[in-house]
Design an enzyme around this catalytic site. Structure first.
Site, PDB file in Angstrom:
ATOM      1  N   CYS A 105       3.387   8.754   1.659  1.00  0.00           N
ATOM      2  CA  CYS A 105       3.916   7.556   2.211  1.00  0.00           C
ATOM      3  C   CYS A 105       3.997   6.576   1.414  1.00  0.00           C
ATOM      4  CB  CYS A 105       2.717   7.469   3.557  1.00  0.00           C
ATOM      5  SG  CYS A 105       3.315   6.129   4.678  1.00  0.00           S
ATOM      6  N   CYS A 133       6.553  -7.002   7.193  1.00  0.00           N
ATOM      7  CA  CYS A 133       7.335  -6.779   7.979  1.00  0.00           C
ATOM      8  C   CYS A 133       7.455  -7.716   8.738  1.00  0.00           C
ATOM      9  CB  CYS A 133       6.932  -5.374   8.559  1.00  0.00           C
ATOM     10  SG  CYS A 133       7.955  -4.519   9.447  1.00  0.00           S
ATOM     11  N   GLU A 188       0.962  -1.493   0.125  1.00  0.00           N
ATOM     12  CA  GLU A 188       0.251   0.246   0.036  1.00  0.00           C
ATOM     13  C   GLU A 188       0.853   1.490  -0.249  1.00  0.00           C
ATOM     14  OE1 GLU A 188      -4.208  -1.881   1.981  1.00  0.00           O
ATOM     15  OE2 GLU A 188      -2.547  -1.381   3.249  1.00  0.00           O
ATOM     16  N   CYS A 203      -0.826   5.460  10.311  1.00  0.00           N
ATOM     17  CA  CYS A 203       0.162   5.160  10.796  1.00  0.00           C
ATOM     18  C   CYS A 203       0.306   3.238  11.164  1.00  0.00           C
ATOM     19  CB  CYS A 203       0.957   5.824  11.921  1.00  0.00           C
ATOM     20  SG  CYS A 203       0.918   7.171  11.467  1.00  0.00           S
ATOM     21  N   CYS A 222       0.958  -2.955  15.164  1.00  0.00           N
ATOM     22  CA  CYS A 222       1.393  -2.510  14.251  1.00  0.00           C
ATOM     23  C   CYS A 222       0.256  -3.169  13.557  1.00  0.00           C
ATOM     24  CB  CYS A 222       2.328  -2.009  13.337  1.00  0.00           C
ATOM     25  SG  CYS A 222       2.966  -1.666  12.215  1.00  0.00           S
ATOM     26  N   CYS A 250       6.316  -5.369  15.246  1.00  0.00           N
ATOM     27  CA  CYS A 250       5.385  -4.856  16.193  1.00  0.00           C
ATOM     28  C   CYS A 250       4.507  -5.343  17.202  1.00  0.00           C
ATOM     29  CB  CYS A 250       5.908  -3.333  16.139  1.00  0.00           C
ATOM     30  SG  CYS A 250       7.748  -2.813  15.736  1.00  0.00           S
TER      31      CYS A 250
HETATM   32  N1  SAH Z   1       9.157  -0.443   9.918  1.00  0.00           N
HETATM   33  C1  SAH Z   1       9.757   1.745   9.926  1.00  0.00           C
HETATM   34  C2  SAH Z   1       7.732   2.089   9.011  1.00  0.00           C
HETATM   35  C3  SAH Z   1       6.846   2.310   9.553  1.00  0.00           C
HETATM   36  S1  SAH Z   1       7.014   3.600   9.591  1.00  0.00           S
HETATM   37  C4  SAH Z   1       9.117   2.361  11.206  1.00  0.00           C
HETATM   38  O1  SAH Z   1       8.993   1.496  12.318  1.00  0.00           O
HETATM   39  O2  SAH Z   1       9.445   3.587  11.976  1.00  0.00           O
HETATM   40  C5  SAH Z   1       5.093   3.425  10.435  1.00  0.00           C
HETATM   41  C6  SAH Z   1       4.999   4.408  11.914  1.00  0.00           C
HETATM   42  O3  SAH Z   1       4.098   3.902  12.398  1.00  0.00           O
HETATM   43  C7  SAH Z   1       5.739   4.019  12.713  1.00  0.00           C
HETATM   44  O4  SAH Z   1       6.360   4.890  14.308  1.00  0.00           O
HETATM   45  C8  SAH Z   1       5.341   2.978  13.483  1.00  0.00           C
HETATM   46  O5  SAH Z   1       5.414   2.176  14.524  1.00  0.00           O
HETATM   47  C9  SAH Z   1       3.788   3.263  13.969  1.00  0.00           C
HETATM   48  N2  SAH Z   1       2.580   2.751  14.243  1.00  0.00           N
HETATM   49  C10 SAH Z   1       2.723   0.860  14.075  1.00  0.00           C
HETATM   50  N3  SAH Z   1       1.487   0.910  14.577  1.00  0.00           N
HETATM   51  C11 SAH Z   1       0.855   1.758  15.140  1.00  0.00           C
HETATM   52  C12 SAH Z   1      -0.700   2.127  15.397  1.00  0.00           C
HETATM   53  N4  SAH Z   1      -0.999   1.262  15.394  1.00  0.00           N
HETATM   54  N5  SAH Z   1      -0.777   3.048  15.488  1.00  0.00           N
HETATM   55  C13 SAH Z   1       0.016   4.178  15.507  1.00  0.00           C
HETATM   56  N6  SAH Z   1       1.527   4.413  14.929  1.00  0.00           N
HETATM   57  C14 SAH Z   1       1.648   3.086  15.060  1.00  0.00           C
END
Ligand code: SAH
Length: 350
Positions: A101, A108, A88, A332, A115, A112
Protein backbone atom coordinates in the site's frame (compact mmCIF):
# COMPACT_ATOMS: atom_id res chain seq x y z
CA UNK A 1 19.55 16.48 -8.97
CA UNK A 2 17.47 13.33 -8.66
CA UNK A 3 15.55 12.81 -5.48
CA UNK A 4 15.58 9.03 -5.90
CA UNK A 5 17.56 6.41 -7.80
CA UNK A 6 14.15 5.30 -9.09
CA UNK A 7 13.58 8.63 -10.83
CA UNK A 8 16.00 7.64 -13.59
CA UNK A 9 14.78 6.07 -16.79
CA UNK A 10 16.89 3.35 -18.40
CA UNK A 11 18.43 5.76 -20.95
CA UNK A 12 19.35 8.06 -18.05
CA UNK A 13 21.06 5.17 -16.27
CA UNK A 14 22.88 4.40 -19.53
CA UNK A 15 24.04 8.03 -19.66
CA UNK A 16 25.39 7.71 -16.15
CA UNK A 17 27.38 4.66 -17.29
CA UNK A 18 28.55 6.17 -20.58
CA UNK A 19 32.18 5.29 -19.87
CA UNK A 20 31.50 1.70 -18.80
CA UNK A 21 30.88 -1.34 -21.04
CA UNK A 22 27.26 -1.58 -22.25
CA UNK A 23 26.39 -4.69 -20.23
CA UNK A 24 26.84 -2.64 -17.08
CA UNK A 25 23.50 -0.96 -17.79
CA UNK A 26 21.76 -4.34 -17.58
CA UNK A 27 23.56 -5.15 -14.37
CA UNK A 28 22.61 -1.87 -12.74
CA UNK A 29 19.01 -2.12 -13.96
CA UNK A 30 18.77 -5.65 -12.53
CA UNK A 31 20.22 -4.45 -9.25
CA UNK A 32 17.55 -1.76 -9.10
CA UNK A 33 14.50 -3.58 -10.40
CA UNK A 34 15.11 -7.33 -10.08
CA UNK A 35 17.01 -7.43 -6.80
CA UNK A 36 15.93 -4.06 -5.38
CA UNK A 37 19.28 -4.00 -3.61
CA UNK A 38 21.89 -1.34 -2.76
CA UNK A 39 24.74 -0.42 -5.16
CA UNK A 40 27.12 -1.81 -2.54
CA UNK A 41 25.58 -5.26 -3.06
CA UNK A 42 26.17 -5.28 -6.83
CA UNK A 43 29.32 -7.33 -6.56
CA UNK A 44 29.47 -8.11 -10.28
CA UNK A 45 30.53 -4.44 -10.62
CA UNK A 46 34.04 -3.16 -9.88
CA UNK A 47 34.31 -1.62 -6.47
CA UNK A 48 35.10 1.88 -7.72
CA UNK A 49 31.95 1.87 -9.85
CA UNK A 50 29.86 0.64 -6.91
CA UNK A 51 31.15 3.53 -4.85
CA UNK A 52 30.44 6.00 -7.60
CA UNK A 53 26.91 4.63 -8.04
CA UNK A 54 26.20 4.81 -4.31
CA UNK A 55 26.63 8.57 -4.72
CA UNK A 56 24.98 9.12 -8.07
CA UNK A 57 21.99 6.87 -7.31
CA UNK A 58 20.78 8.16 -3.95
CA UNK A 59 17.96 6.72 -1.88
CA UNK A 60 15.07 9.09 -1.23
CA UNK A 61 13.54 7.21 1.70
CA UNK A 62 15.22 6.89 5.08
CA UNK A 63 13.60 4.45 7.45
CA UNK A 64 12.57 6.16 10.67
CA UNK A 65 10.40 3.47 12.17
CA UNK A 66 9.09 0.06 11.30
CA UNK A 67 6.02 -1.31 13.08
CA UNK A 68 5.05 -4.95 12.79
CA UNK A 69 1.70 -6.59 13.56
CA UNK A 70 -0.51 -9.55 12.62
CA UNK A 71 2.27 -11.97 13.64
CA UNK A 72 4.73 -10.34 11.29
CA UNK A 73 2.36 -10.40 8.32
CA UNK A 74 1.84 -6.61 8.30
CA UNK A 75 4.73 -4.15 8.28
CA UNK A 76 4.26 -0.39 8.35
CA UNK A 77 7.24 1.74 7.34
CA UNK A 78 7.64 5.34 8.32
CA UNK A 79 10.01 7.07 5.90
CA UNK A 80 11.66 10.44 6.01
CA UNK A 81 12.10 12.17 2.65
CA UNK A 82 15.12 14.27 1.71
CA UNK A 83 13.29 17.48 2.69
CA UNK A 84 12.19 16.15 6.07
CA UNK A 85 8.60 15.31 5.13
CA UNK A 86 7.38 11.91 6.24
CA UNK A 87 5.28 9.28 4.52
CA UNK A 88 4.21 5.73 5.24
CA UNK A 89 4.01 2.46 3.31
CA UNK A 90 2.38 -0.80 4.38
CA UNK A 91 3.39 -4.32 3.29
CA UNK A 92 0.70 -6.96 3.85
CA UNK A 93 1.48 -10.66 3.43
CA UNK A 94 -1.50 -12.94 2.78
CA UNK A 95 -1.41 -16.69 2.10
CA UNK A 96 -2.04 -16.18 -1.62
CA UNK A 97 -0.58 -12.73 -2.32
CA UNK A 98 1.52 -9.87 -0.96
CA UNK A 99 0.26 -6.33 -1.28
CA UNK A 100 2.10 -3.02 -0.93
CA UNK A 101 0.00 0.00 0.00
CA UNK A 102 1.87 3.09 -1.24
CA UNK A 103 1.60 6.81 -0.52
CA UNK A 104 1.31 9.25 -3.41
CA UNK A 105 1.59 12.52 -1.45
CA UNK A 106 3.06 13.68 1.85
CA UNK A 107 -0.21 14.45 3.61
CA UNK A 108 -3.45 15.04 1.73
CA UNK A 109 -5.48 18.10 0.78
CA UNK A 110 -8.84 16.34 0.59
CA UNK A 111 -9.66 16.81 4.29
CA UNK A 112 -12.05 13.86 4.71
CA UNK A 113 -12.99 14.16 8.37
CA UNK A 114 -12.69 10.49 9.34
CA UNK A 115 -9.24 9.98 7.76
CA UNK A 116 -6.08 10.62 9.80
CA UNK A 117 -4.12 11.76 6.71
CA UNK A 118 -6.87 14.23 5.82
CA UNK A 119 -6.89 15.57 9.37
CA UNK A 120 -3.16 16.34 9.13
CA UNK A 121 -3.28 18.41 5.90
CA UNK A 122 -1.16 18.55 2.75
CA UNK A 123 2.63 18.94 2.49
CA UNK A 124 3.57 18.06 -1.12
CA UNK A 125 3.26 15.65 -4.03
CA UNK A 126 5.64 12.69 -4.22
CA UNK A 127 7.81 12.20 -7.29
CA UNK A 128 7.98 9.06 -9.45
CA UNK A 129 11.08 7.72 -7.72
CA UNK A 130 9.72 8.32 -4.25
CA UNK A 131 6.68 6.20 -5.13
CA UNK A 132 8.57 3.40 -6.92
CA UNK A 133 11.17 3.22 -4.14
CA UNK A 134 8.43 2.41 -1.60
CA UNK A 135 7.57 -0.67 -3.65
CA UNK A 136 11.21 -1.64 -4.21
CA UNK A 137 12.06 -1.48 -0.51
CA UNK A 138 8.97 -3.40 0.57
CA UNK A 139 9.72 -5.97 -2.10
CA UNK A 140 13.21 -6.43 -0.72
CA UNK A 141 11.76 -7.33 2.69
CA UNK A 142 9.15 -9.63 1.14
CA UNK A 143 11.90 -11.47 -0.77
CA UNK A 144 13.83 -11.95 2.46
CA UNK A 145 10.96 -14.17 3.67
CA UNK A 146 10.57 -15.81 0.25
CA UNK A 147 7.50 -13.86 -0.72
CA UNK A 148 6.88 -11.98 -3.94
CA UNK A 149 4.99 -8.71 -4.03
CA UNK A 150 2.01 -9.35 -6.31
CA UNK A 151 -0.33 -6.39 -5.76
CA UNK A 152 0.02 -2.63 -5.44
CA UNK A 153 -2.68 -0.38 -4.03
CA UNK A 154 -2.48 3.43 -4.08
CA UNK A 155 -4.31 3.56 -0.78
CA UNK A 156 -1.64 5.05 1.44
CA UNK A 157 -1.30 8.74 2.20
CA UNK A 158 -2.49 11.22 -0.37
CA UNK A 159 -4.86 11.49 -3.28
CA UNK A 160 -3.24 9.76 -6.28
CA UNK A 161 -5.48 11.37 -8.87
CA UNK A 162 -4.45 14.82 -7.65
CA UNK A 163 -0.89 13.84 -8.66
CA UNK A 164 -1.55 12.02 -11.93
CA UNK A 165 1.68 12.43 -13.93
CA UNK A 166 4.04 10.95 -11.30
CA UNK A 167 1.47 8.32 -10.28
CA UNK A 168 0.96 7.15 -13.87
CA UNK A 169 4.70 7.08 -14.55
CA UNK A 170 5.20 5.13 -11.30
CA UNK A 171 2.53 2.65 -12.51
CA UNK A 172 4.50 2.23 -15.77
CA UNK A 173 7.70 1.47 -13.85
CA UNK A 174 5.93 -0.91 -11.46
CA UNK A 175 4.42 -2.67 -14.46
CA UNK A 176 7.28 -2.60 -16.99
CA UNK A 177 10.30 -2.88 -14.71
CA UNK A 178 9.09 -4.46 -11.47
CA UNK A 179 6.92 -6.84 -13.51
CA UNK A 180 3.60 -6.43 -11.72
CA UNK A 181 0.57 -6.84 -13.96
CA UNK A 182 -1.73 -3.86 -14.52
CA UNK A 183 -4.71 -5.80 -13.20
CA UNK A 184 -2.88 -6.18 -9.89
CA UNK A 185 -2.42 -2.41 -9.51
CA UNK A 186 -5.27 -0.38 -7.99
CA UNK A 187 -5.57 3.39 -7.91
CA UNK A 188 -7.95 4.58 -5.22
CA UNK A 189 -9.49 8.05 -5.47
CA UNK A 190 -11.83 10.19 -3.47
CA UNK A 191 -13.50 11.01 -6.81
CA UNK A 192 -11.40 13.58 -8.69
CA UNK A 193 -13.32 13.70 -11.99
CA UNK A 194 -10.51 14.94 -14.31
CA UNK A 195 -8.20 12.33 -12.73
CA UNK A 196 -10.68 9.51 -13.41
CA UNK A 197 -10.97 10.75 -17.00
CA UNK A 198 -7.17 10.73 -17.29
CA UNK A 199 -7.10 7.18 -15.90
CA UNK A 200 -9.62 6.16 -18.57
CA UNK A 201 -7.14 7.44 -21.18
CA UNK A 202 -4.10 5.87 -19.48
CA UNK A 203 -2.65 3.04 -21.57
CA UNK A 204 -2.39 0.58 -18.67
CA UNK A 205 -5.70 -0.94 -17.55
CA UNK A 206 -5.05 -0.51 -13.82
CA UNK A 207 -7.99 -0.93 -11.46
CA UNK A 208 -10.06 2.01 -10.30
CA UNK A 209 -11.45 2.19 -6.76
CA UNK A 210 -13.56 5.15 -5.66
CA UNK A 211 -13.97 6.07 -2.01
CA UNK A 212 -17.69 6.80 -2.03
CA UNK A 213 -18.83 6.45 1.62
CA UNK A 214 -22.15 8.03 0.80
CA UNK A 215 -24.57 7.75 -2.11
CA UNK A 216 -26.23 11.16 -1.93
CA UNK A 217 -24.63 14.58 -2.26
CA UNK A 218 -26.22 16.06 0.82
CA UNK A 219 -24.68 13.54 3.20
CA UNK A 220 -21.45 13.12 1.20
CA UNK A 221 -20.59 16.83 1.22
CA UNK A 222 -19.74 16.98 4.94
CA UNK A 223 -17.70 13.75 5.11
CA UNK A 224 -15.92 14.05 1.74
CA UNK A 225 -15.61 17.83 1.15
CA UNK A 226 -14.35 17.52 -2.47
CA UNK A 227 -17.86 16.27 -3.28
CA UNK A 228 -18.90 19.94 -3.49
CA UNK A 229 -16.57 20.34 -6.46
CA UNK A 230 -17.16 16.90 -8.01
CA UNK A 231 -20.64 15.73 -7.07
CA UNK A 232 -21.68 12.09 -7.28
CA UNK A 233 -23.35 12.24 -10.66
CA UNK A 234 -20.18 13.61 -12.29
CA UNK A 235 -18.07 10.98 -10.48
CA UNK A 236 -20.28 8.11 -11.69
CA UNK A 237 -20.29 9.50 -15.25
CA UNK A 238 -16.48 9.59 -15.23
CA UNK A 239 -16.46 5.99 -13.89
CA UNK A 240 -18.67 4.96 -16.83
CA UNK A 241 -16.07 6.50 -19.10
CA UNK A 242 -13.34 4.42 -17.44
CA UNK A 243 -15.49 1.25 -17.61
CA UNK A 244 -16.14 1.70 -21.33
CA UNK A 245 -12.48 2.38 -22.13
CA UNK A 246 -10.86 -0.36 -20.07
CA UNK A 247 -13.69 -2.89 -19.63
CA UNK A 248 -12.65 -3.29 -16.01
CA UNK A 249 -15.04 -3.44 -13.11
CA UNK A 250 -14.96 -0.39 -10.84
CA UNK A 251 -14.98 -0.80 -7.06
CA UNK A 252 -16.44 1.48 -4.44
CA UNK A 253 -14.98 1.79 -0.97
CA UNK A 254 -17.38 2.39 1.86
CA UNK A 255 -16.10 2.97 5.41
CA UNK A 256 -18.98 1.93 7.64
CA UNK A 257 -19.81 4.78 10.04
CA UNK A 258 -22.46 4.17 12.66
CA UNK A 259 -25.69 6.07 11.99
CA UNK A 260 -24.10 7.98 9.09
CA UNK A 261 -24.01 5.57 6.14
CA UNK A 262 -24.95 2.14 7.46
CA UNK A 263 -28.76 2.14 7.19
CA UNK A 264 -30.89 0.07 4.79
CA UNK A 265 -31.69 3.17 2.72
CA UNK A 266 -27.95 3.85 2.33
CA UNK A 267 -27.50 0.33 0.93
CA UNK A 268 -30.38 0.90 -1.47
CA UNK A 269 -29.02 4.22 -2.77
CA UNK A 270 -25.56 2.70 -3.09
CA UNK A 271 -26.95 -0.23 -5.09
CA UNK A 272 -28.58 2.29 -7.44
CA UNK A 273 -25.18 3.89 -8.14
CA UNK A 274 -23.52 0.47 -8.54
CA UNK A 275 -25.97 -0.54 -11.25
CA UNK A 276 -25.12 2.55 -13.28
CA UNK A 277 -21.79 0.81 -13.86
CA UNK A 278 -23.22 -2.26 -15.57
CA UNK A 279 -23.55 -4.96 -14.64
CA UNK A 280 -22.51 -3.60 -11.27
CA UNK A 281 -19.66 -2.01 -9.39
CA UNK A 282 -18.12 -4.06 -6.60
CA UNK A 283 -18.32 -2.73 -3.04
CA UNK A 284 -15.57 -2.98 -0.42
CA UNK A 285 -16.97 -2.43 3.03
CA UNK A 286 -14.32 -1.15 5.45
CA UNK A 287 -15.14 -1.23 9.15
CA UNK A 288 -14.29 2.37 10.23
CA UNK A 289 -10.86 2.51 11.84
CA UNK A 290 -10.38 4.82 14.80
CA UNK A 291 -8.56 8.12 14.17
CA UNK A 292 -7.82 10.81 16.77
CA UNK A 293 -9.82 13.61 15.11
CA UNK A 294 -13.15 11.89 14.45
CA UNK A 295 -15.60 11.19 17.22
CA UNK A 296 -18.10 9.05 15.33
CA UNK A 297 -17.68 5.31 15.75
CA UNK A 298 -17.64 2.48 13.29
CA UNK A 299 -20.63 0.23 12.67
CA UNK A 300 -20.66 -3.05 14.56
CA UNK A 301 -19.70 -6.15 12.62
CA UNK A 302 -23.32 -7.28 12.82
CA UNK A 303 -24.47 -4.08 11.08
CA UNK A 304 -21.68 -4.39 8.49
CA UNK A 305 -22.81 -7.95 7.70
CA UNK A 306 -26.47 -6.88 7.46
CA UNK A 307 -25.48 -4.08 5.06
CA UNK A 308 -23.53 -6.56 2.95
CA UNK A 309 -26.54 -8.93 2.83
CA UNK A 310 -28.86 -6.11 1.75
CA UNK A 311 -26.47 -5.16 -1.08
CA UNK A 312 -26.33 -8.75 -2.23
CA UNK A 313 -30.13 -9.01 -2.25
CA UNK A 314 -30.03 -5.99 -4.56
CA UNK A 315 -27.61 -7.75 -6.90
CA UNK A 316 -24.40 -6.05 -5.76
CA UNK A 317 -21.32 -8.00 -4.74
CA UNK A 318 -19.77 -6.68 -1.58
CA UNK A 319 -16.80 -7.85 0.45
CA UNK A 320 -15.91 -6.89 3.99
CA UNK A 321 -12.29 -5.82 4.01
CA UNK A 322 -10.13 -7.64 6.51
CA UNK A 323 -8.52 -5.11 8.73
CA UNK A 324 -4.77 -5.24 8.77
CA UNK A 325 -2.49 -3.37 11.11
CA UNK A 326 -5.12 -1.65 13.25
CA UNK A 327 -2.99 -1.89 16.39
CA UNK A 328 -0.05 -0.16 14.68
CA UNK A 329 -2.26 2.49 13.05
CA UNK A 330 -1.48 1.01 9.65
CA UNK A 331 -5.06 0.36 8.58
CA UNK A 332 -7.12 2.39 6.07
CA UNK A 333 -7.27 6.04 7.02
CA UNK A 334 -4.86 5.72 9.94
CA UNK A 335 -1.66 6.80 8.20
CA UNK A 336 -0.51 10.10 9.65
CA UNK A 337 3.31 9.87 9.71
CA UNK A 338 3.62 10.95 13.34
CA UNK A 339 6.42 8.56 14.12
CA UNK A 340 4.72 7.52 17.32
CA UNK A 341 3.35 4.04 17.47
CA UNK A 342 0.47 4.08 19.90
CA UNK A 343 -0.09 0.67 21.34
CA UNK A 344 -3.80 0.37 21.08
CA UNK A 345 -5.52 -2.98 20.94
CA UNK A 346 -8.58 -2.54 18.82
CA UNK A 347 -8.60 -5.65 16.76
CA UNK A 348 -11.60 -5.41 14.48
CA UNK A 349 -10.62 -8.17 12.09
CA UNK A 350 -13.64 -9.78 10.54
N1 SAH B 1 -7.22 9.46 -1.31
C1 SAH B 1 -7.48 8.14 -1.82
C2 SAH B 1 -6.49 7.16 -1.29
C3 SAH B 1 -6.61 6.86 0.20
S1 SAH B 1 -7.18 5.26 0.25
C4 SAH B 1 -8.92 7.76 -1.55
O1 SAH B 1 -9.60 8.52 -0.87
O2 SAH B 1 -9.38 6.75 -2.05
C5 SAH B 1 -7.59 4.97 1.83
C6 SAH B 1 -8.99 4.37 1.95
O3 SAH B 1 -9.29 4.31 3.33
C7 SAH B 1 -10.04 5.26 1.32
O4 SAH B 1 -11.09 4.51 0.81
C8 SAH B 1 -10.48 6.05 2.52
O5 SAH B 1 -11.73 6.64 2.34
C9 SAH B 1 -10.49 4.99 3.57
N2 SAH B 1 -10.46 5.52 4.92
C10 SAH B 1 -10.03 6.73 5.33
N3 SAH B 1 -10.16 6.86 6.66
C11 SAH B 1 -10.68 5.71 7.10
C12 SAH B 1 -11.01 5.22 8.40
N4 SAH B 1 -10.84 5.97 9.48
N5 SAH B 1 -11.51 3.97 8.48
C13 SAH B 1 -11.65 3.21 7.38
N6 SAH B 1 -11.34 3.60 6.15
C14 SAH B 1 -10.87 4.85 6.01
Amino acid sequence: MNRSRYDLSRPQVAELLADAPRYRVDQVWEGLYRDCSEPDDWTTLPRALREQLSESLPRSLTEVLRSVSDDGQTIKYLWELADGNRVETVLMLYPDRATVCVSSQAGCAMACGFCATGQAGFARHLGVGEIVEQVALARRDASAVDRRVSNIVFMGMGEPLANTDPVFEACRRIHDDLGISARSITVSTVGIVPGIRALAEFELPVNLAVSLHSADDESRDPIVPINRRYPLDAVITACQDYLHKHRRRVSFEWAMISGVNDRAEDAERLAGLCHRLEPSAHVNLIPLNPTPGYATVGSTLQVVRGFQRRLEELGVNATIRRNRGTEIDAACGQLAAQGVSISRRTDTRA
